[in-house]
Enzyme design. Structure first.
Site, PDB file in Angstrom:
ATOM      1  N   SER A   1     -41.223  46.269 -41.042  1.00 20.00           N
ATOM      2  CA  SER A   1     -42.344  46.158 -40.099  1.00 20.00           C
ATOM      3  C   SER A   1     -43.319  45.036 -40.452  1.00 20.00           C
ATOM      4  O   SER A   1     -44.524  45.155 -40.203  1.00 20.00           O
ATOM      5  CB  SER A   1     -43.078  47.505 -39.964  1.00 20.00           C
TER       6      SER A   1
ATOM      7  N   GLY B   1     -38.373  49.182 -39.024  1.00 20.03           N
ATOM      8  CA  GLY B   1     -38.327  49.446 -37.587  1.00 20.03           C
ATOM      9  C   GLY B   1     -39.232  50.589 -37.142  1.00 20.03           C
ATOM     10  O   GLY B   1     -39.136  51.064 -36.020  1.00 20.03           O
TER      11      GLY B   1
ATOM     12  N   LYS C   1     -30.310  41.560 -36.506  1.00 21.97           N
ATOM     13  CA  LYS C   1     -29.534  42.808 -36.341  1.00 21.97           C
ATOM     14  C   LYS C   1     -28.581  42.679 -35.148  1.00 21.97           C
ATOM     15  O   LYS C   1     -28.109  41.577 -34.862  1.00 21.97           O
ATOM     16  CB  LYS C   1     -30.482  44.000 -36.216  1.00 21.97           C
TER      17      LYS C   1
ATOM     18  N   GLU D   1     -36.880  46.719 -49.192  1.00 21.73           N
ATOM     19  CA  GLU D   1     -37.153  47.213 -47.847  1.00 21.73           C
ATOM     20  C   GLU D   1     -37.233  48.739 -47.889  1.00 21.73           C
ATOM     21  O   GLU D   1     -36.191  49.418 -47.826  1.00 21.73           O
ATOM     22  CB  GLU D   1     -36.031  46.794 -46.890  1.00 21.73           C
TER      23      GLU D   1
ATOM     24  N   ASN E   1     -33.873  38.762 -39.555  1.00 19.56           N
ATOM     25  CA  ASN E   1     -32.667  39.590 -39.450  1.00 19.56           C
ATOM     26  C   ASN E   1     -32.600  40.071 -37.999  1.00 19.56           C
ATOM     27  O   ASN E   1     -33.299  40.999 -37.621  1.00 19.56           O
ATOM     28  CB  ASN E   1     -32.783  40.773 -40.426  1.00 19.56           C
TER      29      ASN E   1
ATOM     30  N   GLU F   1     -29.476  49.805 -43.326  1.00 14.80           N
ATOM     31  CA  GLU F   1     -28.684  50.343 -42.208  1.00 14.80           C
ATOM     32  C   GLU F   1     -27.211  50.397 -42.582  1.00 14.80           C
ATOM     33  O   GLU F   1     -26.485  51.290 -42.162  1.00 14.80           O
ATOM     34  CB  GLU F   1     -28.934  49.508 -40.943  1.00 14.80           C
TER      35      GLU F   1
ATOM     36  N   HIS G   1     -27.982  45.991 -46.727  1.00 12.81           N
ATOM     37  CA  HIS G   1     -29.135  46.400 -45.909  1.00 12.81           C
ATOM     38  C   HIS G   1     -29.127  47.921 -45.760  1.00 12.81           C
ATOM     39  O   HIS G   1     -28.067  48.543 -45.727  1.00 12.81           O
ATOM     40  CB  HIS G   1     -29.050  45.722 -44.537  1.00 12.81           C
TER      41      HIS G   1
HETATM   42  P1  PGA Z   1     -38.186  45.462 -39.243  1.00 15.36           P
HETATM   43  O1  PGA Z   1     -36.758  45.316 -39.975  1.00 15.36           O
HETATM   44  O2  PGA Z   1     -38.972  44.225 -39.540  1.00 15.36           O
HETATM   45  O3  PGA Z   1     -37.849  45.633 -37.810  1.00 15.36           O
HETATM   46  O4  PGA Z   1     -38.835  46.698 -39.830  1.00 15.36           O
HETATM   47  C1  PGA Z   1     -36.642  44.719 -41.236  1.00 15.36           C
HETATM   48  C2  PGA Z   1     -35.213  44.767 -41.706  1.00 15.36           C
HETATM   49  O5  PGA Z   1     -34.545  45.779 -41.466  1.00 15.36           O
HETATM   50  O6  PGA Z   1     -34.687  43.809 -42.310  1.00 15.36           O
END
Ligand code: PGA
Length: 257
Positions: free
Chosen positions: A213, A173, A11, A167, A9, A97, A95
């Site tokens: 992460s 993140g 982003k 998630e 992803n 976010e 997601h």
């Molecule tokens: P990350 O993000 O691996 O940077 O924690 C995962 C995601 O949001 O899909």
């Protein structure tokens, strides 16, 4: 039985050149990792060039979001048919976010899931609890609620076309990865929910990815969990070596199983 899916992803990152180079670097080595499925989800404006970069390789391409209407006066939105036209075969939906920064509800996600299935895109439906919800002992309730709401009205045939991504919001993140035990507990709980709502055979076939992460250093113990069927990878997917490092770990696990 459930093949691992390693999905990146990206982003809101990269530019045209960066997106092309990353896609080329991943697909050049992709044949080494043919025991797992590989998917790249670039920003929508780079979908077309990433699709062209990976053409002829086993790497698939997906969107990060879409609107539920097929076309029309929806300024700034992109339909599932447009994603498919630009080479996508999957789309990330709900997601955290989008849920927590952009205010998407389970009902919004549900409309998008149904619209994605209508144009044969594989929805990757994300769920996950906040740290405060975990600390309040509400992890199962929150994740089950998001699945119930986001996958409302879907029949067993449609559920089989879906991928779920667990998630935990506190792990995205942040560098704070869920322990393998924490991840496995939620994945097993979500699979039980699918068995309750549909049946065990359906529940056994749906892939449930872990996201938050994930890196080469922690991917092995997460991907080894019986109900973890891959990863949705943010930060580490922006570096070909790290993303492919996770794909390599997944491939070794598949080859030894
Ligand atoms: P990350 O993000 O691996 O940077 O924690 C995962 C995601 O949001 O899909």
């Amino acid at each position: 039985m459930r093949r691992l899916l390693i999905a990146g992803n990206w982003k809101m990152n990269l530019d045209c050149n960066g997106a092309r180079e990353l896609a080329l670097a991943v697909c050049q080595r992709a044949p080494e990792f043919n025991a797992v499925d590989l998917l790249l989800c670039p920003p929508h404006v780079y979908l077309n060039l990433v699709s062209q970069a990976v053409a002829g390789s086993p790497v698939a391409v997906g969107g990060q979001n879409m609107y539920h209407e097929p076309s029309g006066a929806f300024t700034g939105e992109v339909s599932g048919a447009m994603l498919a036209d630009a080479g996508a075969t999957a789309v990330i939906l709900g997601h955290s976010e989008r849920r927590h920064v952009l205010g998407e509800t389970n009902a919004d996600v549900n409309r998008k899931v149904i619209a994605a299935l209508q144009v044969n895109l594989t929805p990757i439906v994300c769920v996950g609890e906040l740290l405060s919800e975990r600390e309040a002992g509400r992890t199962s309730e929150v994740n089950r609620g998001q699945i119930e709401g986001s996958l409302a009205e879907l029949d067993p045939e449609q559920i089989l076309q879906i991928v779920i991504a667990y998630e935990p919001v506190w792990a995205i993140g942040t560098g704070k990865v869920a322990t393998p035990k924490q991840a496995e507990e939620v994945h097993a709980d979500l699979r039980r929910l699918l068995a309750e709502r549909y049946n065990q055979a359906v529940a056994d076939k749906v892939r449930i990815l872990y996201g938050g992460s994930m890196k080469p250093g922690n991917a092995g113990e997460l991907l080894q969990q019986p109900n973890v069927d891959g990863g949705l990878i943010g930060g580490a997917s922006l570096k070909a070596d790290e993303f492919l490092g996770i794909a390599q770990i997944g491939t070794a696990l598949e080859n030894n199983s």
